[in-house]
Design an enzyme around this catalytic site. Sequence first.
Site, short mmCIF file in Angstrom:
data_model
loop_
_atom_site.label_atom_id
_atom_site.label_comp_id
_atom_site.label_asym_id
_atom_site.label_seq_id
_atom_site.Cartn_x
_atom_site.Cartn_y
_atom_site.Cartn_z
N SER A 190 -9.80 -1.16 13.29
CA SER A 190 -10.24 -0.78 11.94
C SER A 190 -10.19 -2.04 11.08
O SER A 190 -9.45 -2.98 11.40
CB SER A 190 -9.37 0.33 11.37
OG SER A 190 -8.01 0.00 11.45
N GLU B 179 -10.10 -3.75 7.04
CA GLU B 179 -9.80 -3.51 5.62
C GLU B 179 -10.56 -4.51 4.76
O GLU B 179 -10.58 -5.71 5.05
CB GLU B 179 -8.29 -3.65 5.40
CG GLU B 179 -7.88 -3.36 3.96
CD GLU B 179 -6.37 -3.29 3.82
OE1 GLU B 179 -5.71 -2.54 4.57
OE2 GLU B 179 -5.85 -4.00 2.93
N ASP C 42 2.20 -1.08 -6.41
CA ASP C 42 3.17 -2.01 -7.00
C ASP C 42 3.36 -1.72 -8.48
O ASP C 42 2.45 -1.24 -9.15
CB ASP C 42 2.65 -3.45 -6.83
CG ASP C 42 2.81 -3.92 -5.40
OD1 ASP C 42 3.89 -3.68 -4.81
OD2 ASP C 42 1.86 -4.51 -4.86
N PHE D 179 1.17 -14.50 0.08
CA PHE D 179 1.14 -13.05 0.35
C PHE D 179 2.44 -12.63 1.01
O PHE D 179 3.02 -11.60 0.67
CB PHE D 179 0.02 -12.68 1.33
CG PHE D 179 -1.35 -12.73 0.79
CD1 PHE D 179 -1.60 -12.61 -0.57
CD2 PHE D 179 -2.45 -12.87 1.64
CE1 PHE D 179 -2.89 -12.63 -1.07
CE2 PHE D 179 -3.73 -12.90 1.15
CZ PHE D 179 -3.96 -12.79 -0.20
N HIS E 120 -5.40 -2.87 13.07
CA HIS E 120 -6.03 -2.82 11.74
C HIS E 120 -6.10 -4.27 11.25
O HIS E 120 -5.08 -4.95 11.16
CB HIS E 120 -5.19 -1.97 10.80
CG HIS E 120 -5.77 -1.80 9.43
ND1 HIS E 120 -6.82 -0.96 9.15
CD2 HIS E 120 -5.45 -2.40 8.25
CE1 HIS E 120 -7.11 -1.01 7.86
NE2 HIS E 120 -6.31 -1.88 7.29
P1 FAD Z 1 6.23 3.42 -0.20
O1 FAD Z 1 6.16 3.74 1.23
O2 FAD Z 1 5.99 4.50 -1.15
O3 FAD Z 1 7.64 2.76 -0.47
C1 FAD Z 1 7.97 2.16 -1.70
C2 FAD Z 1 9.47 2.23 -1.93
O4 FAD Z 1 9.85 3.55 -2.19
C3 FAD Z 1 10.27 1.78 -0.74
O5 FAD Z 1 11.43 1.16 -1.19
C4 FAD Z 1 10.58 3.07 -0.02
O6 FAD Z 1 11.72 2.96 0.78
C5 FAD Z 1 10.74 4.02 -1.19
N1 FAD Z 1 10.31 5.40 -0.89
C6 FAD Z 1 9.09 5.79 -0.44
N2 FAD Z 1 9.04 7.12 -0.27
C7 FAD Z 1 10.24 7.57 -0.61
C8 FAD Z 1 10.83 8.86 -0.68
N3 FAD Z 1 10.15 9.96 -0.32
N4 FAD Z 1 12.11 8.97 -1.11
C9 FAD Z 1 12.81 7.87 -1.45
N5 FAD Z 1 12.30 6.62 -1.44
C10 FAD Z 1 11.06 6.48 -1.03
N6 FAD Z 1 -1.32 -1.93 -2.84
C11 FAD Z 1 -2.32 -1.66 -3.73
O7 FAD Z 1 -2.11 -1.80 -4.95
N7 FAD Z 1 -3.55 -1.26 -3.33
C12 FAD Z 1 -3.85 -1.07 -2.00
O8 FAD Z 1 -4.96 -0.70 -1.67
C13 FAD Z 1 -2.82 -1.32 -1.04
N8 FAD Z 1 -3.04 -1.13 0.28
C14 FAD Z 1 -2.01 -1.31 1.18
C15 FAD Z 1 -2.25 -1.04 2.53
C16 FAD Z 1 -1.23 -1.24 3.47
C17 FAD Z 1 -1.51 -0.93 4.93
C18 FAD Z 1 0.05 -1.72 3.06
C19 FAD Z 1 1.14 -1.96 4.06
C20 FAD Z 1 0.28 -1.98 1.71
C21 FAD Z 1 -0.73 -1.77 0.75
N9 FAD Z 1 -0.52 -1.99 -0.61
C22 FAD Z 1 -1.54 -1.75 -1.51
C23 FAD Z 1 0.76 -2.51 -1.09
C24 FAD Z 1 1.69 -1.38 -1.59
O9 FAD Z 1 1.10 -0.72 -2.68
C25 FAD Z 1 3.01 -2.00 -2.05
O10 FAD Z 1 3.72 -2.51 -0.97
C26 FAD Z 1 3.88 -1.08 -2.92
O11 FAD Z 1 4.96 -1.84 -3.44
C27 FAD Z 1 4.51 0.09 -2.18
O12 FAD Z 1 3.64 1.12 -1.92
P2 FAD Z 1 3.79 1.90 -0.52
O13 FAD Z 1 3.02 3.13 -0.56
O14 FAD Z 1 3.54 0.94 0.56
O15 FAD Z 1 5.36 2.15 -0.53
#
Ligand code: FAD
Length: 303
Positions: free
Chosen positions: A20, A22, A114, A225, A275
Amino acid sequence: MTTKTSAPAPAQNPTLPAISFEFFPPKTEEMERGLWEVINRLAPLNPDFVSVTYGAGGSTRERTHATIARILSETSLVPAAHLTCVDATRADIDEVVARYHDVGVRHIVALRGDPTTGIGTAYAPHPDGYQQSSDLVAAIRRNYSDMEVSVSAYPEKHPESASLAADIDALKAKVDAGATRAITQFFFDNDLYYRYLDRVRAAGITIPIVPGILPVQNFKLAKNFAARAGATVPGWLAAKFEGLDEDTDTRRLVAATVAAAQVQKLAKQGVENFHFYTMNRADLVVAICHVLGIRPAGARQAA
Ligand code: FAD
C-alpha cells in the site's frame, strides 16, 4: 477458427507481498500535477490501497477529501482516508466520515493526531471531541459496519507513551474498538519490529501489523521526522549517507539499496504486507517493489 497465439499471462505469485502507498494532499497545482504523475506510475503495481494523510489539526480536510475523491473517480485504486480527532467536535468528525462514506470510501486510517500546540507539548482533546483514537475507531465501526479501519502502531512506542507496554495497551483498545489493521511508524532496524510483533501477539492482538517503510529520499529530513516520531536512526544508517548531502544521485542509489535490503529481510521473515511512505515520489518505491518481485500489473514475477 481462431488460434490462441499469445503466451498465457504470468500467474500472479501468491507469495508476493501485498503493498500500500501513502500520499499527502498537494498544496499547489504544481504539486498536484506531480502527485498525479506519481499515482499513475505507482497504480500499475496494484497496491491493496492507497492512503492520503490528514494535515495537522485538520488543516488539509478539504484537500484530503478532494484527493481521495479524485482517486475514486479517475482510478481503480482503493483509497483510504486518514482522519484525526484534533481540534474537532465529534459531530464535525462524524460529518467528515459520512462525506467519505457517501462518495464510496470504505477505509479510514483513524488517528488521534498531534497537539495543535506542537509535537512534544501535552495533547488536549477537544471537549466535545473524541478523546482517544480508540473512541474514533469505535464510532466509525458503530456507524458503518462496512468501513475498514486502520490505526497506527509504534514499534519504538509513541513518544507520549509512558512505556511500550502502555502503548500496546492503547493498541489493544483500538483493536477492541474494531480496528482491522495497524500500520507502523517507520523504523530502520528490523529487530525493533520483530520484538514489537512478539509483544503485540503475546498481548493477544491478532490483526495485521503492517510495517511502514520510509525510503530515505533525504537523510536530513528523515532524521528530522525520526526525531519527532521517536524513531531511532541507527549509526550504520547515518554512516551510509555520510558525505552525500550534496550528491542527490548517489544518495538515491544508497537509499534504494538500504530500503530494498530492509524489505527483503522482512519478506524473508514472512512479512506479507508493506506500507510505503512515498513522500509523493515514485522512483524509490518502484525500485524497492521491483526488488520484492512486484512488477506492473500483468508482468509480475517472483524476485
Ligand atoms: P494513539 O494511538 O491514539 O496514541 C496516542 C497516545 O495516546 C499514546 O501515548 C497512546 O499510548 C495513548 N492512547 C491511545 N489510545 C489510548 C487509550 N484508549 N487509552 C489510553 N491511552 C491511549 N498525523 C496526522 O496529523 N495526520 C495523519 O494523516 C497521520 N497519519 C499517520 C499514519 C500512521 C501510519 C502513523 C504511524 C502516524 C500518523 N500520524 C498522522 C501521526 C499521529 O497523528 C501522531 O503520532 C499522534 O501524536 C498520535 O496519534 P495516533 O493515533 O498515532 O496515537
